[in-house]
Design an enzyme around this catalytic site. Structure first.
Site, PDB file in Angstrom:
ATOM      1  N   SER A  92       0.790  -1.236   0.000  1.00  0.00           N
ATOM      2  CA  SER A  92       0.000   0.000   0.000  1.00  0.00           C
ATOM      3  C   SER A  92       0.818   1.279   0.000  1.00  0.00           C
ATOM      4  O   SER A  92       0.244   2.360  -0.134  1.00  0.00           O
ATOM      5  CB  SER A  92      -0.967   0.011   1.185  1.00  0.00           C
ATOM      6  N   THR A  93       2.116   1.189   0.123  1.00  0.00           N
ATOM      7  CA  THR A  93       2.920   2.392  -0.099  1.00  0.00           C
ATOM      8  C   THR A  93       2.713   2.888  -1.526  1.00  0.00           C
ATOM      9  O   THR A  93       2.901   4.073  -1.817  1.00  0.00           O
ATOM     10  CB  THR A  93       4.403   2.110   0.207  1.00  0.00           C
TER      11      THR A  93
END
Length: 318
Positions: A6-7
């Site tokens: 999710s970065t």
């Protein structure tokens, strides 16, 4: 380079903020302005900024989809466009773990005629020389580190109410974590979780944000465009994560739970397994940590957090 989970969301958010800065989209406009089919099932009031702040009320798919459907962009987006929201948009956050990227990406596609991954490559990664990919070319496959996954998929937590928004969201597209070791996952554009890069590339993109929108002569955003990040979208217990979160526009904001920086104009995000990034506009510092050995939890890994806290602390003390 490796999957950063999710970065990746921060890269997609940067694209959205750039398009807003250029006047191509209005963050306060309804999503249906750009994607008319999205208005189905009374979603006329879902705004673009709701999507960036995880308050759109679409944290998953209903009906649920299989992991393989993530590779079918049109089918995945059609499901999101057809369904009703799970709560009143804009009232509270509920982490859109995978769905956020499809919502953002379809807006980008409708507005620019390019996929989000293509737009990111041409307008962000290539100008900055950032080795980050949303949709990895096959030519780069030989450089990708194998992810050591935790062996427990998203949503596989005992004792939670199966009818809760958290469980429904995370199991609306069940994934084990092992998907990121396949060519199908890496090649697909999954703008909320499928980006491939290293810490240097993440920090490079965010360095522009940390320095008022420009780094080394490459302008991504105006200073006013950077300021949009800090427009708070939600502050309260997240319906999916189950912990208090302050959501800005495309990034998380600092709080008592997440004190990565003492500076008011600082933001962050992280990825499943432990990747994390911090952008401190006041200190003009960008820090990122990624790894190929994932921790077991969606939240709470301290490896990258301690690096970020040390780096930001040193910058503030300098």
């Amino acid at each position: 380079i490796c999957n950063v989970w999710s970065t990746t969301k921060t890269m997609a958010a940067t694209v959205m903020l750039m398009l807003a800065d250029r006047g191509a989209i209005d963050l306060d406009a309804p999503v249906a302005t750009y994607w008319p089919e999205f208005a189905a099932n009374h979603k006329e009031g879902v705004l673009v900024r709701h999507v960036l702040g995880h308050t759109a009320g679409l944290p998953g798919w209903s009906p649920a989809i299989s992991g393989d459907t993530l590779y079918d962009w049109d089918a995945t987006c059609a499901n999101l466009a057809a369904q009703a929201t799970w709560w009143e948009p804009g009232t509270q956050s509920g982490y859109h773990a995978l769905s956020q990227g499809y919502l953002e990406g379809e807006i980008v596609r409708r507005v620019t005629g390019r996929t989000l991954g293509t737009w990111f490559r041409e307008e962000v990664a290539e100008p900055l020389g950032a080795d980050f990919h949303i949709g990895l070319p096959e030519s780069e496959e030989h450089r990708v580190a194998t992810m050591i996954t935790p062996g427990v998929g998203l949503g596989e937590v005992e004792g939670l109410d199966p009818e809760s928004i958290a469980v429904r969201a995370l199991l609306s597209c069940p994934i084990s974590g092992d998907e990121c070791n396949t060519r199908e996952w890496r090649a697909a554009e999954i703008p909320a979780a499928g980006g491939t890069g290293n810490a240097r590339s993440v920090a490079r993109v965010h360095a522009a944000l940390a320095n008022g929108g420009t780094v080394d002569g490459v302008e991504l955003l105006s200073p006013e465009g950077v300021d949009r990040i800090f427009a708070e979208q939600a502050d309260g217990t997240d319906l999916v994560l189950g912990v208090p979160m302050r959501m800005g526009t495309g990034f998380g904001l600092m709080s008592d739970l997440i004190p990565l920086s003492a500076n008011p104009r600082s933001c962050f995000w992280g990825g499943w397994g432990g990747s994390i990034c911090v952008v401190d506009v006041d200190a003009q510092v960008s820090v990122a940590y990624v790894m190929n050995k994932m921790a077991g939890a969606l939240l709470g890994d301290l490896r990258g957090a301690m690096v970020a806290i040390a780096a930001i602390g040193a910058a503030n003390a300098a």
